[in-house]
Structure formats: C-alpha cells, structure tokens
Scaffold this motif. Structure first.
Motif, PDB file in Angstrom:
ATOM      1  N   ASP A   9       1.043  -1.472   0.097  1.00 59.69           N
ATOM      2  CA  ASP A   9       0.217   0.333   0.212  1.00 59.69           C
ATOM      3  C   ASP A   9       0.868   0.946   0.419  1.00 59.69           C
ATOM      4  N   LEU A  10      -0.127   2.059  -0.588  1.00 58.99           N
ATOM      5  CA  LEU A  10       0.862   3.472  -0.474  1.00 58.99           C
ATOM      6  C   LEU A  10       0.919   4.230   0.813  1.00 58.99           C
ATOM      7  N   SER A  11      -0.767   3.933   1.369  1.00 57.57           N
ATOM      8  CA  SER A  11      -0.943   4.632   3.377  1.00 57.57           C
ATOM      9  C   SER A  11       0.422   4.025   4.437  1.00 57.57           C
ATOM     10  N   ALA A  12       1.107   4.482   4.252  1.00 61.07           N
ATOM     11  CA  ALA A  12       1.586   3.887   5.428  1.00 61.07           C
ATOM     12  C   ALA A  12       0.584   3.887   6.835  1.00 61.07           C
ATOM     13  N   ASP A  13      -0.060   4.886   7.175  1.00 54.24           N
ATOM     14  CA  ASP A  13      -1.625   4.396   7.712  1.00 54.24           C
ATOM     15  C   ASP A  13      -2.307   3.780   7.676  1.00 54.24           C
ATOM     16  N   ALA A  14      -2.151   2.642   6.103  1.00 55.30           N
ATOM     17  CA  ALA A  14      -3.256   2.061   6.110  1.00 55.30           C
ATOM     18  C   ALA A  14      -1.954   1.018   6.456  1.00 55.30           C
ATOM     19  N   LEU A  15      -1.027   1.262   6.291  1.00 54.55           N
ATOM     20  CA  LEU A  15      -0.169   0.094   6.816  1.00 54.55           C
ATOM     21  C   LEU A  15       0.331  -0.531   8.740  1.00 54.55           C
ATOM     22  N   GLU A  16       0.196   0.115   8.871  1.00 56.22           N
ATOM     23  CA  GLU A  16      -0.084   0.867  10.859  1.00 56.22           C
ATOM     24  C   GLU A  16      -1.199  -0.476  10.883  1.00 56.22           C
ATOM     25  N   VAL A  17      -2.425  -0.279  10.249  1.00 55.05           N
ATOM     26  CA  VAL A  17      -3.587  -0.625  10.656  1.00 55.05           C
ATOM     27  C   VAL A  17      -3.315  -2.514   9.856  1.00 55.05           C
ATOM     28  N   ALA A  18      -2.834  -3.193   8.720  1.00 53.84           N
ATOM     29  CA  ALA A  18      -2.434  -3.933   8.115  1.00 53.84           C
ATOM     30  C   ALA A  18      -1.661  -4.491   9.745  1.00 53.84           C
ATOM     31  N   ALA A  19      -0.530  -3.938   9.539  1.00 51.92           N
ATOM     32  CA  ALA A  19       0.441  -4.865  10.624  1.00 51.92           C
ATOM     33  C   ALA A  19      -0.869  -5.267  11.883  1.00 51.92           C
ATOM     34  N   ILE A  20      -1.484  -4.190  12.801  1.00 49.26           N
ATOM     35  CA  ILE A  20      -2.018  -5.099  13.421  1.00 49.26           C
ATOM     36  C   ILE A  20      -2.789  -6.118  13.232  1.00 49.26           C
ATOM     37  N   ASN A  21      -3.327  -6.047  11.780  1.00 46.19           N
ATOM     38  CA  ASN A  21      -4.104  -7.315  11.490  1.00 46.19           C
ATOM     39  C   ASN A  21      -2.977  -8.574  11.748  1.00 46.19           C
ATOM     40  N   VAL A  22      -2.056  -8.145  10.842  1.00 45.33           N
ATOM     41  CA  VAL A  22      -1.205  -9.901  10.789  1.00 45.33           C
ATOM     42  C   VAL A  22      -1.204 -10.422  12.156  1.00 45.33           C
ATOM     43  N   LYS A  23      -0.345  -9.265  12.753  1.00 38.80           N
ATOM     44  CA  LYS A  23      -0.502  -9.554  13.665  1.00 38.80           C
ATOM     45  C   LYS A  23      -1.174 -10.401  14.733  1.00 38.80           C
ATOM     46  N   GLU A  24      -2.579 -10.322  14.637  1.00 35.83           N
ATOM     47  CA  GLU A  24      -3.621 -10.310  15.373  1.00 35.83           C
ATOM     48  C   GLU A  24      -4.275 -12.343  14.632  1.00 35.83           C
ATOM     49  N   HIS A  25      -3.498 -12.410  13.003  1.00 44.42           N
ATOM     50  CA  HIS A  25      -3.880 -13.286  12.267  1.00 44.42           C
ATOM     51  C   HIS A  25      -2.625 -14.248  12.572  1.00 44.42           C
ATOM     52  N   GLY A  26      -1.308 -13.822  13.742  1.00 41.79           N
ATOM     53  CA  GLY A  26      -0.571 -14.229  13.995  1.00 41.79           C
ATOM     54  C   GLY A  26       0.192 -15.371  12.539  1.00 41.79           C
ATOM     55  N   LEU A  27       0.638 -14.232  11.446  1.00 43.37           N
ATOM     56  CA  LEU A  27       0.720 -14.461   9.946  1.00 43.37           C
ATOM     57  C   LEU A  27       2.027 -13.625   9.530  1.00 43.37           C
ATOM     58  N   GLU A  28       2.881 -13.307  10.594  1.00 44.02           N
ATOM     59  CA  GLU A  28       3.626 -12.783  10.274  1.00 44.02           C
ATOM     60  C   GLU A  28       4.782 -13.135   9.523  1.00 44.02           C
ATOM     61  N   ASP A  29       4.877 -14.237   9.952  1.00 43.05           N
ATOM     62  CA  ASP A  29       6.105 -15.127   8.657  1.00 43.05           C
ATOM     63  C   ASP A  29       4.978 -15.545   7.353  1.00 43.05           C
ATOM     64  N   ARG A  30       4.658 -15.263   7.319  1.00 45.09           N
ATOM     65  CA  ARG A  30       3.811 -15.467   5.530  1.00 45.09           C
ATOM     66  C   ARG A  30       3.588 -13.934   5.073  1.00 45.09           C
ATOM     67  N   ILE A  31       3.865 -12.807   5.688  1.00 46.85           N
ATOM     68  CA  ILE A  31       2.623 -12.016   4.789  1.00 46.85           C
ATOM     69  C   ILE A  31       4.091 -10.755   5.177  1.00 46.85           C
ATOM     70  N   ARG A  32       4.548 -10.446   4.113  1.00 53.07           N
ATOM     71  CA  ARG A  32       5.055  -8.936   4.459  1.00 53.07           C
ATOM     72  C   ARG A  32       4.499  -7.863   4.088  1.00 53.07           C
ATOM     73  N   LEU A  33       4.252  -6.849   4.912  1.00 54.38           N
ATOM     74  CA  LEU A  33       4.175  -5.599   4.368  1.00 54.38           C
ATOM     75  C   LEU A  33       4.951  -4.454   4.106  1.00 54.38           C
ATOM     76  N   VAL A  34       4.434  -3.549   2.682  1.00 52.30           N
ATOM     77  CA  VAL A  34       5.688  -3.398   1.593  1.00 52.30           C
ATOM     78  C   VAL A  34       5.053  -1.479   1.649  1.00 52.30           C
ATOM     79  N   GLN A  35       5.647  -0.343   2.195  1.00 54.58           N
ATOM     80  CA  GLN A  35       4.965   0.462   1.501  1.00 54.58           C
ATOM     81  C   GLN A  35       5.587   0.991  -0.139  1.00 54.58           C
ATOM     82  N   SER A  36       4.965   0.765  -0.439  1.00 49.97           N
ATOM     83  CA  SER A  36       4.855   1.253  -2.296  1.00 49.97           C
ATOM     84  C   SER A  36       3.944   2.220  -3.106  1.00 49.97           C
TER      85      SER A  36
END
Length: 302
Positions: free
Chosen positions: A167-194
C-alpha cells in the motif's frame, strides 16, 4: 437524558435493535460498509458491542441487558447518528465471512467482492481459465492492501504461499500490521510501502490480487458522510476512476510468473476498461451482490 443514558423502556437486545433501526432510518443514514440496510448495521452494532457472535441474532433477542451494556449501546447508536461514522469505525471491528479484522480511520473498511470469491472456492476446480492450483501457488501479491484483509484471506486460500501486501499509505499499513499480528501471519505476510509495483522490482507472483481505488473524482466530491469518513486516497481513482486499474494492467505482466494471473476489482468500470482494452479477454466474475465488478486475466492474455 444525556447521549449515553439509555431510555428505561429499552431492556433487551430486541428493544435496542428496534431502537437503532428507527434512529438510523429517521436520520437517513447511508449503509454500505459490509452491510446494506439499517437493520443489518443495527444488528452488527448491537452484537459486536455486546461481544456476541455477529452471525447469531435469534438466540439473544430477548436477553435482558445490564445497565452498563444499555448505556454502551445507547451511546453507540447516538454516535452513529451524530457522527455518521460507519459502525465498523465506532467499534474498530469488521469481518469478511468468519475472519475478524481491526479497523480504524487510517484504512478503508473491508468489503471486497474478492474476499467473497476467494472463500467461495474461486481457485478450486475449473472456475477460472488458466488459473493456478491453490496448493501450488508459492507467491501472492495483494496490491492496495489497506487493512491487510485480502492478504489474510489469501493466506487461508493459498496455504503454501508467501504474500506481499502493498500500500502507498503508511497509515493503512499500520492497521494491516495489527491485523497480520492478530492472525499470527507475520511469517507469511510481508508489508511493503509502495506506489503499486514501484518497490517490487524483479518480484514475480503466481497470483496478483488488486482492489485499487476506483471511484471517479466527481463521485468522491459528493460522497455521503459515511464514505467521506474513510481515507480519500482509498477511493479516488482519477477522473473516471480507472487510473490505477490502467497502471496495474500496464505493469502486471512483468510481475507475474509464466502461468500467473491478475484478479482485480474495479467497481462499475467494466464498460470503460473493455473499451480501453478491446483485445484483452477479461473473464468477468459475479457474486451474490455484484455483476462484472471483478475480472481475472491470465499473464498470457495481458
């Protein structure tokens, strides 16, 4: 009576559900954030606020509420009317089928037809032309990930895939990081600002999922308050809404593996895209609530 004091006549879940529907209809609220009617949003608000399953209303209708629960519901109902913020923002919670997501004003509220299609077995069997086997998919890209919801759905549908959520939005990626952690998927989902593919040089994927901004500038300018509460950049797709879709179509091929393909949601822009790309054999998909708002196109047809 203050905004958070519940009328003494309201005692049960049924009472608050009826009260909320009446208030929402009288205020002429707009519903379109995972629900389409005043009743559905009222039911979601009441059940989620009481920490009850949002897909089970009947068992609780005649349950009597505590004083604290009554005050909480009364305050939320009045806040929905006064602020016109969707209930998902007031409760910081949204759902795609059985999956629950944190949500706040930093990201658009999850409500993609792509999530429905993925959960309904889009990649199982022969639903899509030249589609890869879900078990064989090793890399997935979720463009314009917002809250990260579709990346998380993809992690369930493609069990062996590593997923880049962009996502281009750093704010949105902060929300995405919360959800990735909630679902225990940090080892499979990489968040990229682009900005779309700009930070992904050399990366190739078996499946690209894209739910980009696709609303025209004219429509965004007259948004009702409920949609205006969301980040404008999550909606605004240029003069006719299709600017980002065109950019994705232009660049997707070099980021797809040989047998890969693009799954993209574009709202009501089908006629525009078909006119712009008359020789591209888009495969249009329908859902229970949409017709031709999502397309699949394989790399070989781009």
């Amino acid at each position: 009576m203050t905004a958070t004091q519940a009328p003494p006549e309201l005692k049960t879940v049924r009472d608050f559900l009826r009260h909320a529907v009446s208030r929402f209809r009288a205020a002429k609220l707009v519903h379109g954030h995972g629900v389409t009617t005043a009743f559905d949003e009222a039911a979601f608000l009441v059940l989620e606020a009481l920490h009850l399953p949002v897909d089970q209303l009947e068992p609780w209708l005649d349950a009597r509420l505590t004083a604290a629960e009554r005050e909480r519901l009364a305050g939320l109902i009045e806040a929905r009317v006064a602020t016109r913020k969707p209930a998902c923002y007031l409760l910081n919670r949204s759902y795609i089928r059985h999956l629950s997501f944190h949500i706040d004003e930093r990201a658009i509220i999850p409500r993609s037809f792509i999530g429905e299609l993925l959960f309904d077995g889009l990649f199982d069997g022969d639903h899509l032309p030249q589609a890869p086997d879900p078990a064989q998919v090793s890399r997935v890209l979720d463009l314009c990930t917002g809250s990260g919801c579709l990346a998380i759905v993809a992690a369930h549908v493609f069990p062996n895939a590593a997923i880049d959520a962009v996502d281009l939005s750093a704010d949105a990626l902060e929300v995405a990081a919360i959800n990735v952690k909630e679902h225990g998927l940090e080892d499979r989902i990489r968040l990229v600002q682009s900005d779309l593919f700009s930070a992904l040089k050399g990366d190739r994927y078996d499946v690209i999922i894209a739910n980009p901004p696709y609303v025209s500038a004219e429509e965004v300018a007259v948004f009702p308050a409920e949609y205006a509460a969301e980040p404008q950049m999550a909606h605004l797709g240029g003069a006719d809404g299709m600017d980002l879709v065109r950019s994705i179509l232009k660049n997707a091929k070099k980021h797809l593996t040989k047998n890969g393909g693009l799954l993209c949601e574009i709202g009501l822009g089908r006629a525009i895209i078909e006119a712009d790309y008359p020789d591209t054999p888009f495969f249009w998909l329908n859902t229970e609530d949409s017709e031709g708002e999502v397309f699949w196109v394989s790399r070989s047809d781009l």
